[in-house]
Design a protein around this motif. Structure first.
Motif, PDB file in Angstrom:
ATOM      1  N   ALA A 240       2.204  -3.423  -1.205  1.00  0.00           N
ATOM      2  CA  ALA A 240       1.994  -1.969  -1.147  1.00  0.00           C
ATOM      3  C   ALA A 240       0.525  -1.644  -1.396  1.00  0.00           C
ATOM      4  CB  ALA A 240       2.884  -1.264  -2.171  1.00  0.00           C
ATOM      5  N   ASP A 241      -0.083  -2.296  -2.393  1.00  0.00           N
ATOM      6  CA  ASP A 241      -1.508  -2.080  -2.665  1.00  0.00           C
ATOM      7  C   ASP A 241      -2.373  -2.588  -1.509  1.00  0.00           C
ATOM      8  OD1 ASP A 241      -1.170  -0.878  -5.143  1.00  0.00           O
ATOM      9  OD2 ASP A 241      -1.274  -2.768  -6.245  1.00  0.00           O
ATOM     10  N   ALA A 242      -1.995  -3.722  -0.943  1.00  0.00           N
ATOM     11  CA  ALA A 242      -2.779  -4.305   0.141  1.00  0.00           C
ATOM     12  C   ALA A 242      -2.791  -3.409   1.372  1.00  0.00           C
ATOM     13  CB  ALA A 242      -2.229  -5.685   0.496  1.00  0.00           C
ATOM     14  N   GLU A 243      -1.661  -2.841   1.713  1.00  0.00           N
ATOM     15  CA  GLU A 243      -1.602  -1.964   2.890  1.00  0.00           C
ATOM     16  C   GLU A 243      -2.416  -0.698   2.656  1.00  0.00           C
ATOM     17  OE1 GLU A 243       2.789  -1.965   3.490  1.00  0.00           O
ATOM     18  OE2 GLU A 243       2.243  -2.762   5.447  1.00  0.00           O
TER      19      GLU A 243
ATOM     20  N   ALA B 241      -7.864   2.096   3.699  1.00  0.00           N
ATOM     21  CA  ALA B 241      -9.145   2.586   3.168  1.00  0.00           C
ATOM     22  C   ALA B 241     -10.319   1.900   3.860  1.00  0.00           C
ATOM     23  CB  ALA B 241      -9.202   2.349   1.662  1.00  0.00           C
ATOM     24  N   VAL B 242     -10.230   0.584   4.038  1.00  0.00           N
ATOM     25  CA  VAL B 242     -11.297  -0.150   4.711  1.00  0.00           C
ATOM     26  C   VAL B 242     -11.438   0.332   6.154  1.00  0.00           C
ATOM     27  CG1 VAL B 242     -12.068  -2.428   5.482  1.00  0.00           C
ATOM     28  CG2 VAL B 242     -11.016  -2.168   3.231  1.00  0.00           C
TER      29      VAL B 242
ATOM     30  N   TYR C 123      -5.756 -12.263 -14.190  1.00  0.00           N
ATOM     31  CA  TYR C 123      -5.784 -10.807 -14.066  1.00  0.00           C
ATOM     32  C   TYR C 123      -4.813 -10.283 -13.010  1.00  0.00           C
ATOM     33  CZ  TYR C 123     -10.161 -11.206 -16.707  1.00  0.00           C
ATOM     34  OH  TYR C 123     -11.102 -11.480 -17.667  1.00  0.00           O
ATOM     35  N   ARG C 124      -3.835 -11.078 -12.650  1.00  0.00           N
ATOM     36  CA  ARG C 124      -2.946 -10.688 -11.547  1.00  0.00           C
ATOM     37  C   ARG C 124      -2.238  -9.363 -11.812  1.00  0.00           C
ATOM     38  NH1 ARG C 124       0.460 -15.615  -9.647  1.00  0.00           N
ATOM     39  NH2 ARG C 124       1.281 -15.384 -11.756  1.00  0.00           N
ATOM     40  N   ASP C 125      -1.899  -9.086 -13.062  1.00  0.00           N
ATOM     41  CA  ASP C 125      -1.202  -7.838 -13.390  1.00  0.00           C
ATOM     42  C   ASP C 125      -2.121  -6.617 -13.321  1.00  0.00           C
ATOM     43  OD1 ASP C 125       1.109  -9.262 -13.789  1.00  0.00           O
ATOM     44  OD2 ASP C 125       0.900  -9.388 -15.964  1.00  0.00           O
ATOM     45  N   GLU C 126      -3.439  -6.837 -13.277  1.00  0.00           N
ATOM     46  CA  GLU C 126      -4.398  -5.733 -13.202  1.00  0.00           C
ATOM     47  C   GLU C 126      -4.823  -5.427 -11.770  1.00  0.00           C
ATOM     48  OE1 GLU C 126      -7.652  -6.197 -15.975  1.00  0.00           O
ATOM     49  OE2 GLU C 126      -6.394  -7.429 -17.286  1.00  0.00           O
ATOM     50  N   LEU C 127      -4.308  -6.170 -10.823  1.00  0.00           N
ATOM     51  CA  LEU C 127      -4.664  -5.974  -9.422  1.00  0.00           C
ATOM     52  C   LEU C 127      -4.184  -4.603  -8.945  1.00  0.00           C
ATOM     53  CD1 LEU C 127      -5.915  -7.702  -7.073  1.00  0.00           C
ATOM     54  CD2 LEU C 127      -3.547  -8.188  -6.389  1.00  0.00           C
ATOM     55  N   ASP C 128      -5.013  -3.914  -8.157  1.00  0.00           N
ATOM     56  CA  ASP C 128      -4.599  -2.639  -7.585  1.00  0.00           C
ATOM     57  C   ASP C 128      -5.237  -2.472  -6.212  1.00  0.00           C
ATOM     58  OD1 ASP C 128      -7.250  -1.882  -8.020  1.00  0.00           O
ATOM     59  OD2 ASP C 128      -6.796  -0.670  -9.781  1.00  0.00           O
ATOM     60  N   ALA C 129      -4.954  -1.339  -5.569  1.00  0.00           N
ATOM     61  CA  ALA C 129      -5.440  -1.105  -4.208  1.00  0.00           C
ATOM     62  C   ALA C 129      -6.960  -1.048  -4.161  1.00  0.00           C
ATOM     63  CB  ALA C 129      -4.832   0.183  -3.661  1.00  0.00           C
ATOM     64  N   ARG C 130      -7.590  -0.528  -5.211  1.00  0.00           N
ATOM     65  CA  ARG C 130      -9.046  -0.414  -5.190  1.00  0.00           C
ATOM     66  C   ARG C 130      -9.717  -1.794  -5.228  1.00  0.00           C
ATOM     67  NH1 ARG C 130     -10.592   4.598  -5.044  1.00  0.00           N
ATOM     68  NH2 ARG C 130      -9.346   6.268  -5.960  1.00  0.00           N
TER      69      ARG C 130
END
Length: 373
Positions: free
Chosen positions: A156-159, A164-165, A233-240
């Protein structure tokens, strides 16, 4: 040998496990089990093109002494394209060892040559153990088998990050984002066993090659990049975070010569854009902070050799410069400037020539504009 390699590639594309294992030594139970996992991994990635091609046969007398005169050691090029991710064929190096038994050649080893291959070779996401792959329209997420919930969240974050890109690079980026979020600390060229990397980076974009190192030039020609997430830090990954790294993915094929302030500043700029699932940021306040805290204390844009040594200030100043360029010249002009600098900005003189042609000012003059903004 060509026929064996062709059969293995066709087996992946047609999802034929028996064919993939047919040329593996059946007496080597450990190798057969590993090749079975490899096949189960490969078929999940959605290759639209895949070939294994002989590169250079090797000779080692000790292997002949151990396995006999039919021993055949060869470097192999895996040439492939993942649908929706790679916008062109890319390559990865491998090494195989075969021996003739019962009148036919069988694969007996696929790791012997690893130490002689370029850094990161034979450490692709499909090489490291059983994985689960989940696909979106232009995003692919790789996690350990059994972690479907994690894959869904990252996808979901990746899409969102891809969209955005695309706002900035829509005319130039036809590929997608591949996110590898495994427990393994060494995947491709990412090595999170190194204390500084493990501490400093949430994720890193690692290059894929349309020509391998040494094939045309020493470094190899970039064909894109895959993002490797730091397990810490996998749990801190987000769309940004992913939008930042996907910007490096989108721009990787342009070349390696753009100044660091532009490379990271552009990635930071995309990271700060309005994004699905993320709250909007107070960019006016961010600009004021950068001016007072960083820009007023420096005399030039951060130079390449010291950029990463002063990341706390270099990244914000890079963002501020790109923010100014988009505001004054527009995103299309930024994209054209980036492409020209990435292809040919290999010296300060060359960079100033390109910037003068594109913007009517050198890098130093641009910095003066930033100070007066």
């Amino acid at each position: 040998m060509d026929a064996i390699l062709k059969r293995r590639a066709a087996a992946v594309l047609t999802k034929n496990e028996a064919q993939f294992l047919a040329d593996v030594d059946p007496k080597n139970a450990k190798l057969v089990a590993a090749q079975k996992v490899l096949f189960e991994n490969l078929v999940q990635f959605g290759f639209v093109k895949l070939n294994y091609l002989q590169d250079r046969p090797q000779f080692e007398q000790k292997l002949i002494d151990k396995y006999g005169p039919t021993t055949y050691l060869v470097s192999v090029v895996m040439s492939y394209q993942i649908g929706g991710i790679d916008d062109q064929l890319v390559k990865a190096p491998l090494g195989y060892m075969f021996v003739q038994r019962g009148g036919r050649y069988l694969l007996i080893n696929d790791t012997y040559m690893d130490s002689a291959l370029p850094i990161g070779a034979h450490k692709e996401a499909w090489d490291v153990g059983p994985v689960l792959v989940r696909r979106g329209a232009r995003a692919l997420v790789v996690v350990e088998r059994g972690k479907a919930g994690l894959a869904k969240s990252i996808l979901a974050d990746a899409e969102s990050a891809v969209r955005a890109v695309n706002k900035l690079w829509s005319a130039n980026w036809r590929g997608g984002g591949l996110v590898i979020a495994l427990d393994d600390k060494v995947v491709r060229t990412a090595d999170y066993t190194k204390p500084k990397d493990a501490e400093d980076f949430l994720a890193v974009a690692t290059h894929v090659y349309r020509t391998l190192p040494g094939e045309v030039q020493a470094e190899g020609e970039d064909g894109g990049a895959y993002v490797i997430v730091n397990p810490r830090y996998r749990d801190e990954l987000d769309a940004r975070v992913l939008a930042h790294e996907f910007t490096h993915v989108a721009t990787a094929p342009y070349g390696p010569d753009a100044p660091r302030w532009l490379v990271e500043g552009t990635a930071e700029y995309v990271e700060q854009l309005p994004m699905d699932g993320e709250r909007d940021l107070d960019l006016a306040r961010y600009r004021r902070m950068i001016r007072s805290k960083y820009l007023n204390k420096v005399k030039a844009l951060p130079a390449d050799p010291v950029f990463y040594a002063s990341m706390d200030s270099s990244y914000p100043i890079g963002w501020y410069a790109v923010d100014y360029l988009v505001d004054k010249y527009g995103a299309t002009k930024l994209a054209k400037l980036y492409q020209e600098l990435a292809r040919q900005g290999f010296s300060q003189n060359q960079r100033d020539l390109i910037m003068t042609a594109q913007l009517g000012r050198t890098e130093a003059q641009l910095f003066a504009d930033l100070k007066k903004r």
